[in-house]
Design a protein around this motif. Structure first.
Motif, mmCIF file in Angstrom:
data_model
loop_
_atom_site.group_PDB
_atom_site.id
_atom_site.type_symbol
_atom_site.label_atom_id
_atom_site.label_comp_id
_atom_site.label_asym_id
_atom_site.label_seq_id
_atom_site.Cartn_x
_atom_site.Cartn_y
_atom_site.Cartn_z
ATOM 1 N N GLU A 50 -12.172 -6.404 -1.287
ATOM 2 C CA GLU A 50 -10.831 -6.932 -1.059
ATOM 3 C C GLU A 50 -10.065 -6.044 -0.070
ATOM 4 O O GLU A 50 -9.895 -4.843 -0.295
ATOM 5 N N ALA A 51 -9.598 -6.651 1.012
ATOM 6 C CA ALA A 51 -8.897 -5.905 2.050
ATOM 7 C C ALA A 51 -7.474 -5.526 1.658
ATOM 8 O O ALA A 51 -6.935 -4.531 2.144
ATOM 9 N N GLU A 52 -6.856 -6.316 0.800
ATOM 10 C CA GLU A 52 -5.453 -6.103 0.455
ATOM 11 C C GLU A 52 -5.196 -4.708 -0.081
ATOM 12 O O GLU A 52 -4.121 -4.132 0.144
ATOM 13 N N ALA A 53 -6.175 -4.149 -0.795
ATOM 14 C CA ALA A 53 -6.000 -2.823 -1.387
ATOM 15 C C ALA A 53 -5.995 -1.716 -0.331
ATOM 16 O O ALA A 53 -5.523 -0.603 -0.595
ATOM 17 N N ILE A 54 -6.525 -2.000 0.862
ATOM 18 C CA ILE A 54 -6.580 -1.006 1.929
ATOM 19 C C ILE A 54 -5.367 -1.116 2.847
ATOM 20 O O ILE A 54 -4.687 -0.133 3.147
ATOM 21 N N LEU A 55 -5.079 -2.336 3.311
ATOM 22 C CA LEU A 55 -3.921 -2.587 4.161
ATOM 23 C C LEU A 55 -3.447 -4.008 3.884
ATOM 24 O O LEU A 55 -4.192 -4.962 4.105
ATOM 25 N N PHE A 59 1.173 -6.670 6.533
ATOM 26 C CA PHE A 59 1.310 -5.723 7.642
ATOM 27 C C PHE A 59 1.136 -6.433 8.980
ATOM 28 O O PHE A 59 1.720 -6.027 9.992
ATOM 29 N N SER A 60 0.356 -7.501 9.001
ATOM 30 C CA SER A 60 0.102 -8.223 10.251
ATOM 31 C C SER A 60 1.388 -8.760 10.858
ATOM 32 O O SER A 60 1.486 -8.920 12.084
ATOM 33 N N GLU A 61 2.390 -9.057 10.048
ATOM 34 C CA GLU A 61 3.636 -9.615 10.548
ATOM 35 C C GLU A 61 4.445 -8.590 11.335
ATOM 36 O O GLU A 61 5.341 -8.945 12.096
ATOM 37 N N ARG A 62 4.120 -7.309 11.130
ATOM 38 C CA ARG A 62 4.775 -6.271 11.921
ATOM 39 C C ARG A 62 4.131 -6.155 13.308
ATOM 40 O O ARG A 62 4.716 -5.550 14.218
ATOM 41 N N SER A 81 -7.278 -4.731 12.853
ATOM 42 C CA SER A 81 -8.511 -3.976 12.641
ATOM 43 C C SER A 81 -8.367 -2.525 13.094
ATOM 44 O O SER A 81 -8.956 -1.619 12.484
ATOM 45 N N ASP A 82 -7.590 -2.291 14.167
ATOM 46 C CA ASP A 82 -7.377 -0.924 14.638
ATOM 47 C C ASP A 82 -6.710 -0.070 13.562
ATOM 48 O O ASP A 82 -7.056 1.107 13.374
ATOM 49 N N PHE A 83 -5.755 -0.657 12.860
ATOM 50 C CA PHE A 83 -5.089 0.066 11.777
ATOM 51 C C PHE A 83 -5.982 0.123 10.533
ATOM 52 O O PHE A 83 -5.996 1.133 9.824
ATOM 53 N N PHE A 84 -6.707 -0.962 10.276
ATOM 54 C CA PHE A 84 -7.525 -1.023 9.067
ATOM 55 C C PHE A 84 -8.594 0.058 9.065
ATOM 56 O O PHE A 84 -8.838 0.710 8.044
ATOM 57 N N ARG A 85 -9.230 0.289 10.206
ATOM 58 C CA ARG A 85 -10.290 1.307 10.230
ATOM 59 C C ARG A 85 -9.721 2.698 9.986
ATOM 60 O O ARG A 85 -10.379 3.542 9.380
ATOM 61 N N MET A 86 -8.494 2.935 10.441
ATOM 62 C CA MET A 86 -7.887 4.242 10.189
ATOM 63 C C MET A 86 -7.511 4.388 8.713
ATOM 64 O O MET A 86 -7.599 5.485 8.146
ATOM 65 N N LEU A 144 2.377 6.564 11.689
ATOM 66 C CA LEU A 144 2.800 5.398 12.454
ATOM 67 C C LEU A 144 3.007 4.182 11.554
ATOM 68 O O LEU A 144 3.961 3.417 11.733
ATOM 69 N N ILE A 145 2.131 4.008 10.579
ATOM 70 C CA ILE A 145 2.230 2.859 9.675
ATOM 71 C C ILE A 145 3.551 2.853 8.915
ATOM 72 O O ILE A 145 4.059 1.803 8.537
ATOM 73 N N GLN A 146 4.129 4.029 8.719
ATOM 74 C CA GLN A 146 5.389 4.122 8.002
ATOM 75 C C GLN A 146 6.573 3.666 8.852
ATOM 76 O O GLN A 146 7.661 3.429 8.334
ATOM 77 N N GLN A 147 6.363 3.535 10.170
ATOM 78 C CA GLN A 147 7.439 3.129 11.060
ATOM 79 C C GLN A 147 7.531 1.603 11.133
ATOM 80 O O GLN A 147 6.517 0.931 11.231
ATOM 81 N N GLU A 148 8.713 1.096 11.121
ATOM 82 C CA GLU A 148 8.895 -0.341 11.193
ATOM 83 C C GLU A 148 8.527 -0.890 12.565
ATOM 84 O O GLU A 148 7.935 -1.966 12.690
ATOM 85 N N GLU A 149 8.855 -0.142 13.637
ATOM 86 C CA GLU A 149 8.627 -0.650 14.991
ATOM 87 C C GLU A 149 7.218 -0.380 15.505
ATOM 88 O O GLU A 149 6.809 -0.928 16.527
ATOM 89 N N LEU A 150 6.458 0.465 14.837
ATOM 90 C CA LEU A 150 5.079 0.784 15.235
ATOM 91 C C LEU A 150 5.001 1.240 16.690
ATOM 92 O O LEU A 150 4.186 0.754 17.484
#
Length: 263
Positions: A50-55, A59-62, A81-86, A144-150
């Motif tokens: 399940e991907a939801e537990a990772i990201l 988050f995609s809407e940001r 995917s760039d964020f998911f792998r991190m 970066l993930i913590q930032q709203e504007e990314l």
């Protein structure tokens, strides 16, 4: 150490990706594909998590608003995917391989060191990636993930100028709209340079021998040098829409389906 292999997928898997996943299992790796919806028809030895537990999906809407039917837009999958792998690196989940990486032999890593390769003369690829969970690159993405504007602090000057000009003209205020790979290889390269980790990079041919020229994989050719070269561990295919087409006899793709199986 022979690591577990992890990746993310959104939507149905085509024949090429299924062949590549089989090659990763055949190399002796435990393989897990993360997704938001269950994936049918996965090869034996490939798990589905399940991907939801990772990201979270939200988050995609940001990155960009969904389409009217709620589906993701064209760039969303790549950037997500760039964020998911991190996030997987932060969770010590294993070695990331894109689903279109065909392994010719097992991957061995040192868990204390980054593992990646040059994709181009001055750019790392992120299709094959391992980073220790406390690596500065992982930490930078976590911040970066913590930032709203990314908006990363590692942006190249040309991207900063492009973004500023875009906003001045009244265009999108989302950095994700500048370039499809803004959070991908260019970001990995900039952060690896900042962390003085570029010396860990493997030669381009280790994984990207056919990446920029997919005809070497899909068209009939003498591919004996590719499959016999000890410096080539795998091949990132980058199929460019050819992943569902039948293999052409005499091609490297036909050899791969014969060796690893096809759907």
């Amino acid at each position: 150490m022979r690591p577990d292999v992890v990746t993310f997928w959104h939507g149905p898997l085509d024949a090429l990706r299924l062949t590549c996943l089989r090659s990763q299992v055949a190399a002796g790796h435990k393989v897990t594909v993360y997704s938001f919806d269950p994936l049918a028809g996965l090869p034996d030895g490939v798990g589905n998590a399940e991907a939801e537990a990772i990201l979270p999906h939200a988050f995609s809407e940001r990155l960009r608003p969904p389409q009217q039917d709620g589906g993701w837009r064209d760039w969303t999958i790549l950037q997500f995917s760039d964020f998911f792998r991190m996030r997987l690196m932060a969770e010590s989940a294993g070695l990331w391989l894109d689903a279109d990486v065909l392994l010719l032999k097992p991957v061995e890593i040192d868990q204390t060191r980054p593992y990646f390769a040059w994709e181009r003369p001055r750019q790392l690829g992120n299709s094959v990636l391992y980073l220790p969970p406390g690596d500065p690159i992982v930490v930078a993405f976590a911040n970066l993930i913590q930032q709203e504007e990314l908006t990363p602090d590692w942006l190249a000057l040309r991207h900063r100028l492009t973004f500023a000009l875009q906003r001045w003209r009244g265009g999108s205020s989302r950095l994700s709209d500048i370039r499809v790979a803004i959070f991908g290889p260019a970001a990995l390269t900039a952060l690896a340079r900042r962390a003085s980790e570029l010396h860990h990079a493997l030669p381009k041919k280790s994984f990207y021998a056919v990446h920029a020229d997919p005809k070497l994989f899909f068209d009939p050719s003498d591919f004996s040098a590719l499959i016999s070269d000890p410096g080539i561990t795998g091949l990132h295919i980058s199929p460019k829409g050819r992943g569902s087409k039948l293999p052409i006899p005499g091609s490297l793709y036909a050899w791969a389906t014969e060796r690893f199986g096809s759907p």
